[in-house]
Design a protein around this motif. Structure first.
Motif, PDB file in Angstrom:
ATOM      1  N   TYR A   1      12.519  12.841  -4.953  1.00  0.00           N
ATOM      2  CA  TYR A   1      11.199  12.418  -5.715  1.00  0.00           C
ATOM      3  C   TYR A   1      10.640  11.127  -5.129  1.00  0.00           C
ATOM      4  O   TYR A   1      11.424  10.372  -5.004  1.00  0.00           O
ATOM      5  CB  TYR A   1      11.322  12.474  -7.204  1.00  0.00           C
ATOM      6  CG  TYR A   1      11.848  13.673  -7.723  1.00  0.00           C
ATOM      7  CD1 TYR A   1      12.970  14.170  -7.825  1.00  0.00           C
ATOM      8  CD2 TYR A   1      10.921  14.093  -8.711  1.00  0.00           C
ATOM      9  CE1 TYR A   1      13.321  15.403  -8.659  1.00  0.00           C
ATOM     10  CE2 TYR A   1      11.176  15.381  -9.462  1.00  0.00           C
ATOM     11  CZ  TYR A   1      12.477  15.837  -9.246  1.00  0.00           C
ATOM     12  OH  TYR A   1      12.713  16.987  -9.941  1.00  0.00           O
ATOM     13  N   TRP A   2       9.225  11.149  -5.246  1.00  0.00           N
ATOM     14  CA  TRP A   2       8.525   9.935  -4.997  1.00  0.00           C
ATOM     15  C   TRP A   2       7.863   9.527  -6.099  1.00  0.00           C
ATOM     16  O   TRP A   2       7.230  10.128  -6.719  1.00  0.00           O
ATOM     17  CB  TRP A   2       7.602  10.261  -3.518  1.00  0.00           C
ATOM     18  CG  TRP A   2       8.268  10.488  -2.356  1.00  0.00           C
ATOM     19  CD1 TRP A   2       9.026  11.775  -1.843  1.00  0.00           C
ATOM     20  CD2 TRP A   2       8.657   9.435  -1.290  1.00  0.00           C
ATOM     21  NE1 TRP A   2       9.428  11.802  -0.728  1.00  0.00           N
ATOM     22  CE2 TRP A   2       9.242  10.266  -0.302  1.00  0.00           C
ATOM     23  CE3 TRP A   2       8.596   8.106  -1.357  1.00  0.00           C
ATOM     24  CZ2 TRP A   2       9.767   9.462   0.901  1.00  0.00           C
ATOM     25  CZ3 TRP A   2       8.872   7.532   0.011  1.00  0.00           C
ATOM     26  CH2 TRP A   2       9.473   8.033   0.880  1.00  0.00           C
ATOM     27  N   GLY A   3       7.556   8.076  -6.058  1.00  0.00           N
ATOM     28  CA  GLY A   3       6.529   7.564  -7.006  1.00  0.00           C
ATOM     29  C   GLY A   3       5.102   7.712  -6.343  1.00  0.00           C
ATOM     30  O   GLY A   3       4.950   7.905  -5.132  1.00  0.00           O
ATOM     31  N   GLN A   4       4.352   7.208  -7.066  1.00  0.00           N
ATOM     32  CA  GLN A   4       2.727   7.139  -6.669  1.00  0.00           C
ATOM     33  C   GLN A   4       2.543   6.054  -5.929  1.00  0.00           C
ATOM     34  O   GLN A   4       1.327   5.817  -5.153  1.00  0.00           O
ATOM     35  CB  GLN A   4       1.821   7.141  -8.008  1.00  0.00           C
ATOM     36  CG  GLN A   4       1.696   5.667  -8.491  1.00  0.00           C
ATOM     37  CD  GLN A   4       2.663   5.216  -9.297  1.00  0.00           C
ATOM     38  OE1 GLN A   4       3.771   6.036  -9.255  1.00  0.00           O
ATOM     39  NE2 GLN A   4       2.753   4.020 -10.064  1.00  0.00           N
ATOM     40  N   GLY A   5       3.322   4.935  -5.636  1.00  0.00           N
ATOM     41  CA  GLY A   5       3.089   3.879  -4.819  1.00  0.00           C
ATOM     42  C   GLY A   5       2.475   2.657  -5.694  1.00  0.00           C
ATOM     43  O   GLY A   5       1.413   2.961  -6.671  1.00  0.00           O
ATOM     44  N   THR A   6       2.595   1.230  -4.963  1.00  0.00           N
ATOM     45  CA  THR A   6       2.124   0.145  -5.520  1.00  0.00           C
ATOM     46  C   THR A   6       1.684  -0.526  -4.482  1.00  0.00           C
ATOM     47  O   THR A   6       2.489  -0.741  -3.592  1.00  0.00           O
ATOM     48  CB  THR A   6       2.964  -0.401  -6.657  1.00  0.00           C
ATOM     49  OG1 THR A   6       2.531  -1.720  -7.135  1.00  0.00           O
ATOM     50  CG2 THR A   6       4.180  -0.909  -5.976  1.00  0.00           C
ATOM     51  N   GLN A   7       0.509  -1.299  -4.388  1.00  0.00           N
ATOM     52  CA  GLN A   7       0.040  -2.045  -3.372  1.00  0.00           C
ATOM     53  C   GLN A   7       0.603  -3.256  -3.483  1.00  0.00           C
ATOM     54  O   GLN A   7       0.747  -4.080  -4.579  1.00  0.00           O
ATOM     55  CB  GLN A   7      -1.492  -2.103  -3.393  1.00  0.00           C
ATOM     56  CG  GLN A   7      -2.254  -2.877  -2.532  1.00  0.00           C
ATOM     57  CD  GLN A   7      -1.967  -2.440  -0.955  1.00  0.00           C
ATOM     58  OE1 GLN A   7      -2.417  -1.097  -0.729  1.00  0.00           O
ATOM     59  NE2 GLN A   7      -1.691  -3.180  -0.060  1.00  0.00           N
ATOM     60  N   VAL A   8       1.088  -3.944  -2.447  1.00  0.00           N
ATOM     61  CA  VAL A   8       1.584  -5.234  -2.269  1.00  0.00           C
ATOM     62  C   VAL A   8       0.610  -5.912  -0.969  1.00  0.00           C
ATOM     63  O   VAL A   8       0.541  -5.444   0.125  1.00  0.00           O
ATOM     64  CB  VAL A   8       2.895  -5.368  -2.068  1.00  0.00           C
ATOM     65  CG1 VAL A   8       3.312  -6.851  -1.361  1.00  0.00           C
ATOM     66  CG2 VAL A   8       3.842  -4.600  -2.825  1.00  0.00           C
ATOM     67  N   THR A   9      -0.043  -6.891  -1.431  1.00  0.00           N
ATOM     68  CA  THR A   9      -0.830  -7.522  -0.335  1.00  0.00           C
ATOM     69  C   THR A   9      -0.423  -9.123  -0.349  1.00  0.00           C
ATOM     70  O   THR A   9      -0.340  -9.653  -1.203  1.00  0.00           O
ATOM     71  CB  THR A   9      -2.303  -7.677  -0.873  1.00  0.00           C
ATOM     72  OG1 THR A   9      -2.673  -6.087  -0.865  1.00  0.00           O
ATOM     73  CG2 THR A   9      -3.216  -8.233   0.346  1.00  0.00           C
TER      74      THR A   9
END
Length: 121
Positions: free
Chosen positions: A110-118
């Motif tokens: 299963y994969w999560g929806q993603g979170t942006q790291v800048t």
């Protein structure tokens, strides 16, 4: 419905720290390996770190000694502590977990929806 939900991304200056969290929810019979991957535009998703259900970690060379992966099996949650962040760590970070959910016929990823790291320089 089994799913993974990430949190903790954001904008940070180079040298700073962030902590990502990923919680699994739904009717889950078992959770095996959990991990973090990252992706930048135009490139394939790449492994950052994984951890077995007994707590053994594995890291990409680029993040060793800066990132720490951990998990809380009671909370079905995996964490990624990121220290000494660099601009090249900028990416969308995805959580992945090998789980056996209520409607599955076998364990699957299963994969999560993603979170942006800048990370700014």
């Amino acid at each position: 419905q089994v799913r993974l939900v990430e949190s903790g991304g954001g904008l940070v200056q180079a040298g700073g720290s962030l902590r990502l969290s990923c919680a699994a929810s739904g009717r889950i019979f078992s959770i095996n390996d959990m991990g973090w991957y990252r992706q930048v535009p135009g490139k394939q998703r790449a492994l950052v770190a994984t951890i077995t259900n007994s707590g053994s970690p594995n890291y990409a060379d680029s993040v060793k000694e800066r990132f720490t992966i951990s998990r809380d099996n009671a909370k079905n949650t995996v964490y990624l502590q990121m220290n000494s962040l660099k601009p090249e760590d900028t990416a969308v970070y995805y959580c992945k977990s090998l789980m056996f959910g209520e409607t599955d016929i076998a364990p699957r990823n299963y994969w999560g929806q993603g979170t942006q790291v800048t990370v700014s320089s």
